[in-house]
Design a protein around this motif. Structure first.
Motif, PDB file in Angstrom:
ATOM      1  N   ASP A  70      -1.104   0.494  -5.417  1.00 50.59           N
ATOM      2  CA  ASP A  70      -0.392   1.571  -6.110  1.00 50.59           C
ATOM      3  C   ASP A  70       0.419   2.437  -5.146  1.00 50.59           C
ATOM      4  O   ASP A  70       0.982   3.464  -5.539  1.00 50.59           O
ATOM      5  N   ALA A  71       0.484   2.034  -3.876  1.00 46.19           N
ATOM      6  CA  ALA A  71       1.207   2.823  -2.883  1.00 46.19           C
ATOM      7  C   ALA A  71       2.708   2.826  -3.179  1.00 46.19           C
ATOM      8  O   ALA A  71       3.298   1.791  -3.488  1.00 46.19           O
ATOM      9  N   LYS A  72       3.303   3.997  -3.039  1.00 45.31           N
ATOM     10  CA  LYS A  72       4.749   4.113  -3.183  1.00 45.31           C
ATOM     11  C   LYS A  72       5.396   3.732  -1.853  1.00 45.31           C
ATOM     12  O   LYS A  72       4.884   4.054  -0.780  1.00 45.31           O
ATOM     13  N   ASN A 110      -5.263   9.788  -0.255  1.00 53.75           N
ATOM     14  CA  ASN A 110      -4.013  10.511  -0.027  1.00 53.75           C
ATOM     15  C   ASN A 110      -3.511  10.189   1.391  1.00 53.75           C
ATOM     16  O   ASN A 110      -3.503  11.027   2.288  1.00 53.75           O
ATOM     17  N   LEU A 111      -3.088   8.969   1.541  1.00 53.56           N
ATOM     18  CA  LEU A 111      -2.613   8.458   2.824  1.00 53.56           C
ATOM     19  C   LEU A 111      -1.090   8.406   2.820  1.00 53.56           C
ATOM     20  O   LEU A 111      -0.491   7.761   1.967  1.00 53.56           O
ATOM     21  N   GLY A 153       3.816  12.994  -4.274  1.00 56.96           N
ATOM     22  CA  GLY A 153       2.638  13.710  -4.759  1.00 56.96           C
ATOM     23  C   GLY A 153       1.341  13.192  -4.165  1.00 56.96           C
ATOM     24  O   GLY A 153       1.168  13.129  -2.950  1.00 56.96           O
ATOM     25  N   GLU A 154       0.426  12.752  -5.031  1.00 60.56           N
ATOM     26  CA  GLU A 154      -0.868  12.256  -4.579  1.00 60.56           C
ATOM     27  C   GLU A 154      -0.781  10.750  -4.315  1.00 60.56           C
ATOM     28  O   GLU A 154       0.250  10.137  -4.496  1.00 60.56           O
ATOM     29  N   LYS A 155      -1.924  10.198  -3.852  1.00 63.96           N
ATOM     30  CA  LYS A 155      -2.101   8.752  -3.662  1.00 63.96           C
ATOM     31  C   LYS A 155      -1.310   8.239  -2.446  1.00 63.96           C
ATOM     32  O   LYS A 155      -0.566   8.966  -1.813  1.00 63.96           O
ATOM     33  N   PRO A 156      -1.473   6.945  -2.136  1.00 60.68           N
ATOM     34  CA  PRO A 156      -0.887   6.405  -0.905  1.00 60.68           C
ATOM     35  C   PRO A 156       0.640   6.316  -0.957  1.00 60.68           C
ATOM     36  O   PRO A 156       1.235   6.168  -2.022  1.00 60.68           O
ATOM     37  N   CYS A 157       1.221   6.369   0.260  1.00 62.48           N
ATOM     38  CA  CYS A 157       2.670   6.239   0.379  1.00 62.48           C
ATOM     39  C   CYS A 157       2.991   5.600   1.731  1.00 62.48           C
ATOM     40  O   CYS A 157       2.468   6.025   2.766  1.00 62.48           O
ATOM     41  N   PHE A 189      -1.430  -2.967   4.180  1.00 60.83           N
ATOM     42  CA  PHE A 189      -1.523  -1.668   3.520  1.00 60.83           C
ATOM     43  C   PHE A 189      -1.119  -1.790   2.057  1.00 60.83           C
ATOM     44  O   PHE A 189      -1.758  -1.214   1.167  1.00 60.83           O
ATOM     45  N   GLN A 190      -0.069  -2.555   1.796  1.00 64.45           N
ATOM     46  CA  GLN A 190       0.378  -2.749   0.411  1.00 64.45           C
ATOM     47  C   GLN A 190      -0.652  -3.515  -0.415  1.00 64.45           C
ATOM     48  O   GLN A 190      -0.807  -3.264  -1.603  1.00 64.45           O
ATOM     49  N   GLU A 191      -1.347  -4.453   0.230  1.00 64.90           N
ATOM     50  CA  GLU A 191      -2.381  -5.214  -0.471  1.00 64.90           C
ATOM     51  C   GLU A 191      -3.606  -4.342  -0.739  1.00 64.90           C
ATOM     52  O   GLU A 191      -4.203  -4.408  -1.819  1.00 64.90           O
ATOM     53  N   ASP A 192      -3.990  -3.540   0.252  1.00 65.72           N
ATOM     54  CA  ASP A 192      -5.170  -2.683   0.113  1.00 65.72           C
ATOM     55  C   ASP A 192      -4.918  -1.526  -0.846  1.00 65.72           C
ATOM     56  O   ASP A 192      -5.854  -1.022  -1.483  1.00 65.72           O
TER      57      ASP A 192
END
Length: 607
Positions: free
Chosen positions: A263-265, A232-233, A14-18, A257-260
């Motif tokens: 909430d990334a999936k 939305n990355l 969906g939305e937000k980083p992945c 990326f995980q630190e920044d």
């Protein structure tokens, strides 16, 4: 094509980083284009709000065409492009940039050549030196390095800083920016002009990035700015395939990326559709020795397949002849030559093979230019000695070798196009010590004329003093001396089959003409067996893959031992290009020196 569970999970995010970890042959392009379709058709995202970025024009075009095919050409408003292309578009909008403002790579090279030639530097291979400088400039800019503390790879810190500063001054004086500057200017624009940043944030609400493992620091910083506030990355990459550190790529940014974005999936595309288990599992075993990586368990849908073949050869000629004969048999049995890939670490590893393929009349394609060993200054020196031994008295030959080794001959003594030793004797008639040098030179040439090439090169090295000349010229640079001796020894070994200097010179001339003709007639459509460096093989696949010269010092490459994990990733990439057959060979000696198999072969546990 049916989607597997991990692909569906990624597509329907969906939305937000992945962060999508996509192993080799796992269908990442399929996943990306299907996600774009999902955003448009299921999430009702406006197509013009979607940005898809990759690293090459070819990859961007291929992905765009895959998307058009999926959508049946119903939708063409999605933006597909490279980092440089997108950033140029932004700068064009903000600053009215045109193509005239962009410094072409050819212009960049010419400018640096002008700067280098005005430096008090002793450089044998100017082109190689400038290529190294260009690489170092790119690393400084792409990683936002502090110039004063950066340690260049191509020269000393002081020399590089001087060249860098002069390059920047001259570049600005002609109002040009290079490709690396576009990234920096875009970052500066977004940092200083919040109003401009907002315009582009509202334009691109969803950003998808392919080959994320190849991103550099300045590209990453701009993307973070552009993605705000929704973030939305959707980034897709494989840390195990990060092999472009020499260009400034930084695999650690995948972990950052995980630190920044805490909430990334994170999703793993865990099915390989390319390789058999007998290829994939040993490859995973090798890459598992890297400490800085995301742990992965990857399966394959294929049957077990053939086991990896490990082969030992005495030297490069034996390896090349065996490979040429086997490839010829495969083609005769019906295999398309384009389905055969021969991979190597550096161009020079392929030189002997190219000669054997030409001799066997096997069609091959090599996109990258293979440097002609006979056009290296050492090859030119040997040819000049041999031509003079056979009677040539051209000024060019005299100038090439008159002080190799040192004979204290000045250019002023060689004013005419055709020069004779008699003219030199007349010029130095009042200097008895110079006349002795000239007589010795003449005598050496008379001796060379009576020898076969192999013996003549040994005489040139030991009796005339060419080895001593190389050591003296490169005093203090042991690594460079060893590299030059490798060149010299390789030419010497190649000369063995020839019985006269005339025969050897004719062979060199034929080989050079053949290679030049291949370059002029290069066809971008791959025809013939594919020869390429491991770096160039990224993204490709072949039924049968040969990895040659898999020795310590070659892979991992002796100049890249400080980047051992990247070298292991490079070997992993090479292995995973194979679909059905993988054959790895190593040498026991090269140029008279004993060699050891690569440490990566030991990690395969095949021996």
């Amino acid at each position: 094509m049916r989607l597997n569970e991990s692909q569906r999970t990624a597509i329907h995010h969906g939305e937000k980083p992945c962060l999508v970890l996509a192993g080799p042959g796992s269908g990442k392009t399929l996943t990306i284009v299907n996600r774009v379709q999902y955003l448009i058709e299921s999430k009702q995202v406006r197509p013009e709000e979607i940005l898809v970025i990759t690293f090459t024009k070819y990859a961007a075009t291929e992905m765009q065409n895959r998307f058009y095919e999926l959508m049946k050409s119903r939708e063409r408003s999605v933006t597909f492009g490279t980092f440089h292309g997108i950033y140029y578009h932004i700068l064009k909008w903000a600053y009215r940039f045109t193509s005239d403002n962009i410094m072409a790579e050819r212009e960049k090279y010419q400018l640096l050549r002008e700067i280098v030639r005005h430096q008090a530097l002793e450089i044998y291979e100017e082109e190689d030196f400038i290529v190294d400088i260009i690489r170092d400039i790119g690393i400084v800019k792409n990683n936002m390095c502090d110039l004063d503390s950066y340690q260049p790879q191509g020269t000393t810190r002081a020399v590089f800083q001087g060249i860098y500063r002069q390059y920047e001054e001259m570049r600005k004086s002609v109002r040009k920016v290079d490709f690396d500057d576009m990234l920096i200017l875009c970052h500066q624009l977004f940092t200083t002009r919040q109003d401009v940043l907002v315009v582009w944030q509202e334009r691109f609400k969803y950003i998808l990035i392919d080959e994320f493992q190849d991103i550099n620091k300045v590209q990453y910083e701009v993307i973070k700015q552009l993605a705000l506030p929704e973030n939305n990355l959707f980034v897709v990459g494989d840390d195990d395939q990060s092999i472009y550190g020499f260009r400034g790529a930084n695999t650690k940014l995948m972990f950052q990326f995980q630190e920044d974005f805490p909430d990334a999936k994170q999703i793993l595309l865990d099915v390989n559709y390319r390789s058999t288990p007998n290829i994939l599992q040993p490859a995973l075993q090798v890459i598992g020795h890297n400490k800085i990586r995301f742990p992965k368990k990857i399966d394959t849908v294929k049957g077990e397949g053939s086991k990896i073949q490990l082969r030992e050869y005495k030297d490069a000629p034996a390896e090349s002849e065996a490979l040429a004969v086997e490839v010829k048999e495969k083609i005769a049995a019906g295999m398309m030559p384009e389905q055969i890939g021969v991979l190597f670490r550096i161009h020079s590893d392929a030189r002997t093979l190219v000669e054997r393929l030409i001799a066997h009349k096997i069609p091959f394609q090599m996109k990258e230019k293979l440097p002609n060993i006979y056009q290296h200054f050492i090859g030119r020196d040997i040819m000049a000695y041999f031509q003079m031994a056979l009677g040539s008295r051209s000024r060019k030959n005299y100038l090439q070798i008159m002080n190799r080794p040192k004979r204290y001959i000045s250019r002023e003594s060689l004013e005419q196009a055709e020069t004779t030793f008699e003219m030199l004797h007349n010029f130095y008639e009042d200097k008895e010590w110079m006349l002795e040098h000239l007589e010795r030179w003449e005598g050496d040439l008379d001796t060379l004329a009576k020898m076969a090439p192999y013996a003549a090169i040994i005489f040139l090295r030991k009796k005339i003093g060419y080895d001593a000349f190389l050591r003296e010229y490169n005093a203090g640079n042991k690594e460079q001396v060893e590299e030059y001796f490798d060149f010299l020894q390789e030419i010497q070994e190649r000369s063995k089959p020839f019985s006269s200097l005339e025969e050897w010179l004719a062979h060199v001339d034929d080989y050079t003409k053949t290679m030049e003709e291949r370059e002029r007639s290069y066809d971008p459509a791959p025809k013939g067996v594919r020869l390429m460096t491991m770096h160039a093989s990224k993204g490709l696949e072949f039924d049968t893959v040969y990895i040659i010269t898999t020795n310590e010092g070659h892979i991992p490459y002796k100049k890249a031992m400080k980047q051992l994990e990247e070298e292991r990733r490079l070997f992993y990439v090479a292995m995973t290009r194979a679909k059905e057959e993988l054959k790895i060979s190593y040498l026991t000696e090269k140029n008279g020196k004993d060699l050891s198999p690569s440490r990566f072969i030991e990690e395969l546990n095949l021996m």
